[in-house]
Design an enzyme around this catalytic site. Structure first.
Site, mmCIF file in Angstrom:
data_model
loop_
_atom_site.group_PDB
_atom_site.id
_atom_site.type_symbol
_atom_site.label_atom_id
_atom_site.label_comp_id
_atom_site.label_asym_id
_atom_site.label_seq_id
_atom_site.Cartn_x
_atom_site.Cartn_y
_atom_site.Cartn_z
ATOM 1 N N HIS A 1 -13.881 18.971 17.270
ATOM 2 C CA HIS A 1 -14.530 20.286 17.254
ATOM 3 C C HIS A 1 -13.626 21.382 17.829
ATOM 4 C CE1 HIS A 1 -18.162 22.929 18.389
ATOM 5 N NE2 HIS A 1 -18.259 22.738 17.087
ATOM 6 N N LYS B 1 -10.633 24.266 18.425
ATOM 7 C CA LYS B 1 -10.251 25.453 17.664
ATOM 8 C C LYS B 1 -9.054 26.100 18.365
ATOM 9 C CE LYS B 1 -15.153 25.952 16.629
ATOM 10 N NZ LYS B 1 -15.539 24.609 17.085
ATOM 11 N N ASP C 1 4.999 29.538 17.268
ATOM 12 C CA ASP C 1 6.324 29.474 17.912
ATOM 13 C C ASP C 1 6.271 29.071 19.383
ATOM 14 O OD1 ASP C 1 7.449 30.222 15.519
ATOM 15 O OD2 ASP C 1 7.712 32.322 16.068
ATOM 16 N N HIS D 1 -22.797 32.093 18.596
ATOM 17 C CA HIS D 1 -22.014 30.861 18.603
ATOM 18 C C HIS D 1 -21.024 30.809 19.756
ATOM 19 C CE1 HIS D 1 -19.295 27.835 16.443
ATOM 20 N NE2 HIS D 1 -20.476 27.252 16.503
ATOM 21 N N LYS E 1 -19.475 30.215 23.367
ATOM 22 C CA LYS E 1 -19.748 29.222 24.420
ATOM 23 C C LYS E 1 -18.959 29.633 25.660
ATOM 24 C CE LYS E 1 -19.097 26.826 20.243
ATOM 25 N NZ LYS E 1 -20.402 26.539 19.806
ATOM 26 N N ASP F 1 -19.624 34.079 39.220
ATOM 27 C CA ASP F 1 -19.349 35.258 40.044
ATOM 28 C C ASP F 1 -18.368 36.162 39.293
ATOM 29 O OD1 ASP F 1 -21.055 34.145 41.918
ATOM 30 O OD2 ASP F 1 -19.442 33.097 42.951
#
Length: 504
Positions: free
Chosen positions: A241, A243, A248, A424, A426, A431
Site C-alpha cells: 500500500h 506510495k 536521482d 483519504h 492519513k 501538540d
C-alpha cells in the site's frame, strides 16, 4: 438394493455430556465413536492453529467462524488466515534491514533533543531500521496537485526515477506523469515502476497501462503478484500500500495519493460524485535516501536485484538550515515481525500533552490504540478525529461507527468530512512538535496486512503547515453530535461489522 437407514447407537457418555450418534445401518457402532474422536481432534487442532501468535479478538472470531460454519470457516482460514509474507520475502526484508542498521547505528541520538520524542524515534529505528535524519525539508503539495508536482520532478531527472504506488492507472489525470516518465526514459534515464498487482489489476485500463509502460521503455513490475504459476503461496489480501517517488536520490514525494484520477475511474464513483482528497509532500535532503532505501527493498523483494551502487548518496547534502526539519521514515507490514506502525502511533498518542489530531478514512483501531486515544482525552488532551461522513467501504465504515460512542463519551471531538468527498489523508499530529503522515490508515488492515510507509516530521514549521490543512478540513466538516442516536438496525450492523473486522 442396499438401503442405509440411520439408527441411533447406544448413548456415548463423555464426562457430563451424553451424546447420541447416528451411523448408517449395517455399520459397526464404533464408527460413530471414531467420527466423534476425529471431530474433536480436528477442533482442538484448529483452535491451537488459530490461536498461535494471534490477537485474542481475532482468534475468538476465527474460532466462532469455524465452529458455526466449519467447512466455509476452515477454507477461509487457509486462504486468508495467515498474515505472513512468504519466507523468501521476509529473508530479503531482514537482509536489507541489517544492512541499513549497520550503516546508521545510533545516528538519531545527536538530532533529537526532547527525550520523549527521542524515545519514539529510537523505537521507530529499532522497528523499521530507518534513523531520524536532520537537514531535510518536507513541503506540502497543494491539494489536488500531486500528479502535476511529481511530473515536474520526473522531467528534471538525469539519472533514475523510482516510482512505487499501491495503484497506478493510465487516465487523463495521470497522463502528465506517464508523459514525463516517457520523456525521461527517452533521454536515457532509468525509470523503474512498482505497482500493487491486485489494486492496479482491478482498475479500468490495466492492460493499456502495462502496454504503455513497456512501450515507453519503463521497467515495471507488479508487487505481490497473484500469478497461478508462482512458487510462493501468498494470502490474496496482503497488499503493498506504499506510495513514493524518488528522482536521482535528490527529490522525493510521499503521502496518501495514488496515481489515479480522484474518482478512481469507477462509474459508480463518477455517478455519485465521489472524489478522493489526499495529502502529498515533496522531500529533499537526507530523508530522500531513506525513501530510496524503501524502494530498493521492495524492488529487491520482487526482482532479486538489490540495485547496489546505483542509488548514490546525492541526498546526503543538507538543505538550507532555515528550512530544515528532522525526518524519519517508518516502513511497516507483514514483512516485519512486529506491527511497526501500530506501536509508533500508540506511542505518539501517549506522548500528547495538549493536542492530538487524527485523520483517517478507515478508523478501526486496535484495543491498545483505542485505549490510548480515549485516555488522552480523559486526561485533558484536546483530541480531534477527522473521518468521512459516508465511507466508500461498507464493512469498514460500519465497524468504524461502532467506536464513536466510546470516543464521544471520553471527550473526543469527531469531525465528519462531507460526502461525496472521501477524506483519504492519513495523519497523526501531536501538540506542535511532531506529525506522522503517509499511506497507513488506523485500522487492522494497515496494522497487519498492508505494507505501509509513514513519515515522521519533527519541527514547528511543518506542524504549522499541517495545522492549516486541519483548519481547512474542519471548516468543511460537521461535528458529530454526542447526543445523536443510532437506530437499532444500524447499531446491529455496526457491531457485526466490528466483529468481522477482526478477521478481514
Amino acid at each position: 438394493m442396499v438401503c442405509f437407514q440411520p439408527r441411533p447407537t447406544a448413548p456415548i457418555n463423555l464426562g457430563a455430556v451424553n451424546l447420541v450418534t447416528l451411523v448408517p445401518d449395517g455399520w459397526p457402532a464404533w464408527t460413530g465413536v471414531a467420527a466423534l474422536v476425529l471431530n474433536l481432534v480436528l477442533v482442538v487442532a484448529g483452535v491451537a492453529l488459530v490461536s498461535v501468535n494471534r490477537r485474542p479478538s481475532a482468534a475468538i472470531a476465527w474460532v466462532l467462524t469455524i465452529f458455526l460454519v466449519p467447512v466455509v470457516g476452515l477454507l477461509a482460514f487457509f486462504v486468508i488466515g495467515s498474515r505472513r509474507l512468504p519466507r523468501r520475502r521476509r529473508q530479503r526484508q531482514r537482509f536489507v534491514d541489517e544492512a541499513i542498521r549497520a550503516s546508521t547505528v545510533d545516528e538519531e541520538s545527536e538530532h533529537v533533543a526532547d527525550e520523549r520524542l527521542a524515545g519514539l524515534t529510537r523505537l521507530g529505528q529499532r522497528l523499521g531500521a530507518m534513523p531520524v535524519v536532520g537537514g531535510s525539508s518536507v513541503d506540502l503539495v497543494e491539494e489536488g496537485g500531486g500528479i502535476a508536482a511529481m511530473a515536474r520532478g520526473v522531467d528534471a531527472a538525469e539519472r533514475f526515477v523510482h516510482l512505487e504506488f499501491y495503484l497506478v492507472a493510465l487516465d487523463a489525470t495521470t497522463e502528465p506523469l506517464f508523459g514525463a516518465m516517457q520523456r525521461a526514459a527517452a533521454r536515457g534515464v532509468t525509470v523503474r515502476v512498482l505497482f500493487d498487482h491486485l489494486a492496479s489489476l482491478r482498475s479500468p485500463g490495466y492492460r493499456a497501462m502495462r502496454r504503455r509502460l513497456t512501450a515507453d521503455g519503463v521497467l515495471a513490475r507488479p508487487m505481490l503478484p497473484l500469478w497461478p504459476t508462482t512458487r510462493e503461496w501468498l494470502r490474496p489480501d496482503l497488499r503493498n500500500h506504499r506510495k513514493l517517488l524518488v528522482v536521482d536520490g535528490i527529490v522525493g514525494f510521499t503521502g496518501s495519493q495514488n496515481v489515479v484520477d480522484p474518482s478512481y475511474n469507477k462509474r459508480a464513483n463518477v455517478r455519485k460524485g465521489l472524489r478522493w482528497v489526499d495529502l502529498m509532500a515533496r522531500v529533499e535532503g537526507p530523508a530522500v535516501t531513506e525513501l530510496a532505501g524503501i524502494f530498493r527493498t521492495d524492488w529487491f523483494s520482487e526482482t532479486g536485484d538489490a540495485l547496489i551502487g546505483e542509488v548514490a548518496d546525492a541526498a546526503a547534502r543538507r538543505v538550507d538550515p532555515r528550512c530544515a526539519q528532522q525526518v524519519q521514515l517508518l516502513p511497516s507490514g507483514p514483512g516485519f515481525p512486529t506491527r511497526n506502525n501500530l506501536r509508533v502511533f500508540t506511542g505518539l498518542v501517549h506522548a500528547a500533552r495538549r493536542e492530538l489530531v487524527v485523520v483517517s478514512p478507515y478508523f478501526v483501531p486496535e484495543e491498545a490504540l483505542m485505549l490510548a486515544i480515549t485516555s488522552a482525552a480523559q486526561r485533558g488532551v484536546d483530541v480531534e478525529l477527522f473521518v468521512c461522513e459516508k465511507g466508500d467501504q461498507w464493512l469498514v465504515h460500519h465497524a468504524q461507527r461502532s467506536y464513536y460512542p466510546d470516543l464521544l463519551a471520553a471527550g473526543v471531538k469527531i469531525w465528519l468530512y462531507p460526502s461525496p468527498a472521501v477524506l483519504h489523508t492519513k495523519l497523526v499530529r501531536v501538540d506542535d512538535e511532531v506529525v506522522a503522515f503517509g499511506s497507513s490508515n488506523l485500522d487492522i488492515r494497515s496494522f497487519e496486512l498492508n505494507l505501509e510507509l509513514t513519515t515522521l516530521v519533527l519541527g514547528e514549521g511543518f506542524v504549522r503547515r499541517i495545522g492549516a490543512v486541519e483548519d481547512a478540513y474542519r471548516a468543511r466538516s460537521t461535528r458529530l453530535d454526542a447526543d445523536a442516536e443510532r437506530s437499532w438496525p444500524v447499531m446491529v450492523a455496526d457491531n457485526l461489522a466490528r466483529l468481522a473486522s477482526a478477521i478481514v
